[in-house]
Design an enzyme around this catalytic site. Structure first.
Site, PDB file in Angstrom:
ATOM      1  N   GLY A   1      10.375  53.269 112.841  1.00 33.93           N
ATOM      2  CA  GLY A   1      11.678  53.735 112.404  1.00 33.93           C
ATOM      3  C   GLY A   1      12.790  52.945 113.061  1.00 33.93           C
TER       4      GLY A   1
ATOM      5  CG  PHE B   1       8.776  60.619 110.016  1.00 30.62           C
ATOM      6  CD1 PHE B   1       9.740  61.210 109.217  1.00 30.62           C
ATOM      7  CD2 PHE B   1       7.509  60.406 109.468  1.00 30.62           C
ATOM      8  CE1 PHE B   1       9.462  61.584 107.908  1.00 30.62           C
ATOM      9  CE2 PHE B   1       7.219  60.770 108.159  1.00 30.62           C
ATOM     10  CZ  PHE B   1       8.197  61.361 107.382  1.00 30.62           C
TER      11      PHE B   1
ATOM     12  CE1 TYR C   1       6.106  59.905 114.234  1.00 28.39           C
ATOM     13  CE2 TYR C   1       4.258  59.927 112.724  1.00 28.39           C
ATOM     14  CZ  TYR C   1       4.920  60.459 113.799  1.00 28.39           C
ATOM     15  OH  TYR C   1       4.392  61.561 114.444  1.00 28.39           O
ATOM     16  CB  CYS C   2       7.370  56.293 116.489  1.00 27.29           C
ATOM     17  SG  CYS C   2       7.366  56.114 118.283  1.00 27.29           S
ATOM     18  CB  ILE C   3       7.990  51.572 117.606  1.00 30.50           C
ATOM     19  CG1 ILE C   3       8.593  50.214 117.958  1.00 30.50           C
ATOM     20  CG2 ILE C   3       6.636  51.418 116.908  1.00 30.50           C
ATOM     21  CD1 ILE C   3       7.732  49.417 118.930  1.00 30.50           C
TER      22      ILE C   3
END
Length: 597
Positions: free
Chosen positions: A334, A358, A330-332
């Site tokens: 990811g 994500f 998720y985010c960083i």
């Protein structure tokens, strides 16, 4: 001549008590502000060169095309004088009413007095005239490159937002009305809120967005049953208890961002993605990252990969007895999952069977709304900050994110808390938003310089752990979910990164809403829909134009995709094993570590 004692004796008991309270609060205010910790000044605004270049460009344009400049100035003067004359004419007729309002609705000016009272209407309209003039002046600057122009627009808008009349007591009818209704108690309560926020953050003004006393981790949020079954210096690994008799053979590991805490995916039972995943029959492991202090100054992205991703994959394979796992980033996290996949490709390691992303950026060629903060003056300031402190303190990142939506996340909460004297709401999402985490100094600089500024992962290769990592090395089956109105990880930028990945099996989904609400979108709410299109060769605009829209959450669609890559059914697995004893209940201990300013 009267003394203070004489005046106090004439006041009501309530007034006397209020005066004493103000004196005590003033002393606390001075003490709190005097204890403010230092912050590198480069992190509070752009260097002077930006405004100097803009001024030079403006004067150059005026010399080259004075008629255009005079036209704009005359238009501003004309609107201001006309506005004043109209107000005077109405008042001269003895009518206490406002002139007609030609401006569109702005939620900051929702109080009817902005339209009906001549004073407030005059203030509002003149503010909007001034704001329009500033924006026009910025648009007229032509000799700046596109990056400097974007930064100038951003910081000029910050000035416009800061100077809104709603931000000042004397020109805020809501605050004045409440002060009268409460006999000044709202102002005292607001001062109490202000002092309390300063004291809680060592003199740094950080507006409290949620009632912190309303939530307790493990009791009314982050309550999905599970156990911490592994711990190292970087993370705790949580294995969640099964809710079905059988589960898919291939386990799932979720890597949340370490800028915030993992429980955004486990707030309440109704919107907990963690709970929902276990109910679909998966053995779910979630990484809970440490909230680092200055002792983590030398930890880089390689530390997160080695003692986070690779350690979690190793331990999960050992516990479950499988050769491959599925992963979510998720985010960083990811972004870093992509780095990990490239590293494993270089090493010939096929431990990851599929990857889900994500809101994950992997191509930073377009920095989007973060452009103002990703130039050398700010990054130089961050380097100086982490060299001194050993970490990038959480409030600096939170402040940056907040000012991307300053009216919603800074000024409106401040008005309600400090001018209206309102207590912050008991809102779980805002509570989580305020529970940030620090970043290790080395990792912050690696990410900002190598990935965000230089875009090395997508352009030429990012050197890490003895390898040159490339975006094209990401070749496992993947599913990427981006959010339509995400201002942190713009969906078009996420899409461009996925297009460059080397996988032959790619699924891309765009969900409605933003960075958080678009992801935390349970099927039971039936709130936001999503877009799908199998043709990833199209440019982003064409992809969306030709996409199929489905009303409702993307979760079931993704789970259907994941199911095909998760193997047969096996008996449900209880947390841990003989070599991985239960260390404590979920949500663990690392998530409890708060950041300090």
């Amino acid at each position: 001549m009267t003394t203070n004692d004489d005046v106090a004796s004439e006041n009501s008991p309530q007034m006397t008590a209020n005066l004493e309270k103000i004196e005590a609060l003033s002393e606390r205010l001075i003490k709190a502000v005097s204890g403010k910790s230092s912050t590198n000044p480069a992190l509070s605004g752009p260097d002077r060169e930006l405004f100097s270049n803009a001024l030079n460009s403006y004067w150059h344009e005026m010399m080259q095309n004075p008629a255009k400049m005079f036209e704009h100035q005359a238009a501003y003067w004309g609107k201001s004088v006309k506005h004043y004359v109209e107000a005077q004419q109405v008042l001269s007729k003895g009518k206490l009413e406002a002139p007609s309002d030609a401006f569109t609705t702005d939620k900051r000016f929702s109080n009817p007095l902005w339209n009906t009272h001549p004073y407030f209407n005059f203030v509002k309209q003149q503010y909007l005239i001034n704001a329009e003039a500033i924006a026009q002046a910025v648009d007229d600057v032509e000799d700046l490159d596109s990056t400097e122009k974007q930064r100038l627009k951003y910081f000029s808008q910050q000035i416009i937002d800061m100077m809104a009349p709603t931000n000042f007591l004397g020109t805020n009818p809501d605050a004045l009305e409440k002060a009268v209704q409460t006999e000044g108690q709202s102002l005292l309560d607001g001062l109490e809120n202000l002092v309390a926020d300063l004291e809680a953050n060592n003199g740094e003004l950080i507006v409290k967005l949620a009632d912190e006393k309303a939530f307790q981790l493990g009791e009314n949020i982050a309550t999905t049953p599970g156990k911490v079954i592994y711990r190292n210096k970087m993370m705790e690994l949580i294995q969640y208890s099964p809710t079905t008799e059988t589960v898919h053979e291939t386990p799932l590991i979720m890597f949340p961002p370490w800028i915030n805490k993992f429980y955004i995916l486990d707030l309440k039972k109704q919107n907990s993605m963690i709970k929902w995943i276990t109910e679909q029959g998966y053995t779910l492991f979630v990484v809970s990252w440490i909230n680092p202090d200055e002792s983590y100054a030398d930890v880089g992205l390689e530390g997160y990969i080695e003692e986070g991703y690779l350690a979690a994959i190793r331990e999960v394979k050992e516990i479950t007895g499988v050769k491959q796992v599925n992963c979510i980033g998720y985010c960083i996290a990811g972004t870093t999952l992509s780095l990990t996949l490239s590293l494993l490709k270089k090493r010939g390691d096929k431990s990851i069977k599929s990857a889900t992303f994500f809101t994950a950026l992997t191509d930073f060629s377009n920095q989007g709304e973060f452009t103002p903060f990703l130039q050398n003056d700010f990054i130089d300031g961050i380097e100086a900050e982490v060299n001194e402190k050993g970490m990038l303190r959480s409030f600096i990142m939170a402040r940056t994110f907040s000012f991307l939506r300053s009216n919603d996340l800074v000024y409106t909460p401040a008005i309600k808390s400090y001018m209206m004297g309102e207590a912050p709401p008991a809102f779980d999402l805002l509570y989580w938003n305020g529970d940030g985490a620090n970043l290790p100094g080395k990792m912050a600089v690696q990410y900002l310089r190598g990935l965000c500024q230089s875009n090395e992962f997508a352009d030429g290769g990012f050197t890490l752990m003895g390898e040159t990592l490339n975006l094209k090395d990401v070749d496992v089956p993947l599913c990427s979910i981006a959010c339509e109105t995400d201002h942190i990880a713009a969906w078009k930028t996420c899409y461009r990164g996925v297009q460059q990945m080397g996988s032959t099996s790619k699924t891309f989904i765009v969900t409605q809403s933003g960075h958080i609400a678009g992801i935390v979108n349970p099927p039971s709410k039936n709130k936001y829909g999503h877009y799908t299109n199998d043709d990833l060769k199209l440019d982003a605009d064409a992809w969306l134009e030709q996409a199929e829209f489905t009303q409702g959450s993307w979760w079931p669609r993704w789970e259907s995709w994941l199911k095909k890559r998760s193997g047969k059914q096996v008996p449900a697995r209880l947390p841990g094993d003989s070599t991985h004893p239960e260390l404590c209940d979920a949500p663990g201990t690392y998530v409890m570590i708060n950041s300090k300013v």
